[in-house]
Write an enzyme that holds these catalytic residues in place. Structure first.
Site, mmCIF file in Angstrom:
data_model
loop_
_atom_site.group_PDB
_atom_site.id
_atom_site.type_symbol
_atom_site.label_atom_id
_atom_site.label_comp_id
_atom_site.label_asym_id
_atom_site.label_seq_id
_atom_site.Cartn_x
_atom_site.Cartn_y
_atom_site.Cartn_z
ATOM 1 N N SER A 1 0.775 -1.164 0.052
ATOM 2 C CA SER A 1 -0.059 -0.066 0.103
ATOM 3 C C SER A 1 0.678 1.348 0.109
ATOM 4 O O SER A 1 0.348 1.981 -0.496
ATOM 5 C CB SER A 1 -1.085 -0.013 1.377
ATOM 6 O OG SER A 1 -0.296 0.013 2.403
ATOM 7 N N HIS B 1 -5.523 -4.115 -1.610
ATOM 8 C CA HIS B 1 -5.422 -3.089 -2.596
ATOM 9 C C HIS B 1 -5.098 -3.650 -4.083
ATOM 10 O O HIS B 1 -4.877 -3.016 -4.940
ATOM 11 C CB HIS B 1 -4.148 -2.312 -2.312
ATOM 12 C CG HIS B 1 -4.162 -1.174 -1.180
ATOM 13 N ND1 HIS B 1 -4.428 -0.137 -1.468
ATOM 14 C CD2 HIS B 1 -3.898 -1.507 0.098
ATOM 15 C CE1 HIS B 1 -4.601 0.731 -0.266
ATOM 16 N NE2 HIS B 1 -4.097 -0.086 0.737
ATOM 17 N N LYS C 1 -11.739 -0.202 0.369
ATOM 18 C CA LYS C 1 -10.912 0.196 -0.596
ATOM 19 C C LYS C 1 -11.636 0.419 -1.840
ATOM 20 O O LYS C 1 -12.624 1.261 -2.106
ATOM 21 C CB LYS C 1 -9.651 -0.388 -0.608
ATOM 22 C CG LYS C 1 -9.008 -0.076 0.711
ATOM 23 C CD LYS C 1 -7.508 -0.597 0.894
ATOM 24 C CE LYS C 1 -6.937 -0.240 2.166
ATOM 25 N NZ LYS C 1 -7.444 -0.734 3.270
#
Length: 394
Positions: free
Chosen positions: A182, A210, A241
């Site tokens: 990340s 991610h 996310k």
């Protein structure tokens, strides 16, 4: 102030002196390409809202409907009276989306890591952990009581060496890596890592926080990206996310998932995710399964922004994903850079130790499908002005 708490004030003062104190800004609008932050309208380069789902009308409507039908809270843990039909539907849908046999959801990606690691290994076992793994993996390893052996970042050769060094000293072993890291935006060589773990009969776990909604066909994640379906024992994910909501998931082997239902402590001892959030997550899967348009736009925006930043002379590190670190070195410079960007109308926070190592402070730009080309150009112009003013670029 109590004398016994004076040490906290001393530590806070030291953080401020070293440029590592977090000054938290306040947002008063929905997530999107533009926000109102501390009363000022600014371009948003901070959020993990990769696909613009956090305020997507379809997700908002499904959440509203669920709120009206189920109310505001779950009222119990999943194993007593907290499992709604929506929870089991989301677990079926996310498993199908990721191409795995089973999935179990948690309150966050952080708790998914804590639950999974502690359930799979204990004091007689060992975890082989990438040295740059996320804090939730580190904390999960510590809570498990297992011996932690770090291997060099994204280095399957060093992973194999660490496994060979420790053969015969443990009951069970698991190798754990982030999929997309990340802070740097690089991708773990999961195909090579799998070759190592399968050769030594070591369990393999990847945190795809991610990668979901970003990598793979239509955002199906890192396992799809490397075509490793059925080979990775457990994938951890988050709905906070690219999915734009909140919650976590462990997906993969039905055996592991069933074990987590019996021994995953956040599943057993913390209330279930509220219905509105679950319904919004299902709506996100609906949108992703219908079209790759948003994922394609995300990558188009990322490629454009990265290329233009490099032309300006900025160092974007080793990133190969929409995460774009602007490497600045020292925390005070990164914090000053962030403050001046804000004055220019760009919200991009500085990141320093302990989130990243000393001397590797940065501005981390999070590109989104919600950004227009005009938005990106405005951001590039602001970075150029501040960069020249502070002597970062010529």
């Amino acid at each position: 102030m109590s004398e016994r708490l004076q040490w906290i004030q001393d530590e806070l003062d030291r953080l401020k002196e070293s440029g590592l104190y977090n000054r938290i800004r306040t947002i008063s609008t929905p997530q999107g390409a533009w926000l109102v932050v501390d009363g000022k309208r600014v371009l948003n380069f901070c959020s993990n809202n990769y696909l613009g789902f956090a305020n997507h009308p379809r997700l908002v409507e499904k959440a509203r409907q669920a709120l009206e039908k189920y109310g505001v809270g779950p009222g119990a843990v999943r194993t007593i009276a907290g499992t709604l039909d929506l929870h089991t539907e989301l677990e079926r849908r996310i498993a199908a989306f990721k191409g795995v046999d089973a999935a179990i959801t948690f309150q966050s990606g952080f708790t998914a890591n804590l639950a999974t690691i502690a359930a799979l290994v204990g004091k007689e076992d060992v975890v082989f952990s990438d040295e740059l793994n996320h804090a939730s993996i580190i904390d999960g390893c510590r809570l498990s009581g297992a011996r932690i052996v770090r291997y060099a970042h994204a280095d399957p050769v060093d992973l194999e060496a660490r496994i060979r060094e420790n053969e015969g000293t443990y009951r069970r072993a698991i190798a754990i890596t982030d999929g997309v890291f990340s802070m740097d935006g690089d991708i773990a060589p999961l195909d090579k890592i799998y070759e190592v773990t399968s050769a030594y009969n070591v369990m393999l776990m990847v945190d795809d926080a991610h990668g979901e909604g970003v990598l793979g066909k239509g955002g199906r994640g890192i396992v799809d990206h490397f075509n490793l379906h059925g080979k990775v024992d457990i994938e951890i994910g988050t709905f906070s996310k690219a999915f734009g909501v909140v919650g976590g998931v462990s997906a993969g082997s039905p055996l592991v998932v069933e074990w987590l239902r019996q021994r995953g402590r956040p599943f057993l001892f913390s209330s279930a995710t509220p219905a509105a959030d679950v319904a919004a997550c299902i709506a996100a899967i609906d949108v992703l399964e219908e079209s790759t348009e948003l994922v394609d736009r995300l990558w188009e925006n990322a490629r454009y922004f990265k290329a233009e930043m490099k032309k300006l002379g900025f160092d974007t590190g080793v990133s190969v994903t929409p995460i774009t670190p602007i490497m600045l070195g020292e925390a005070p410079l990164a914090q000053q850079f962030s403050r001046e960007l804000f004055e220019e109308g760009v919200f991009a926070m500085a990141i320093g130790y302990p989130t990243v190592p000393h001397g590797k402070a940065r501005i981390r730009v999070m590109i989104s499908a919600a950004h227009s080309k005009d938005d990106l150009d405005k951001g590039l112009e602001a970075f150029a002005r501040v960069g020249k003013r502070l002597g970062v670029i010529g």
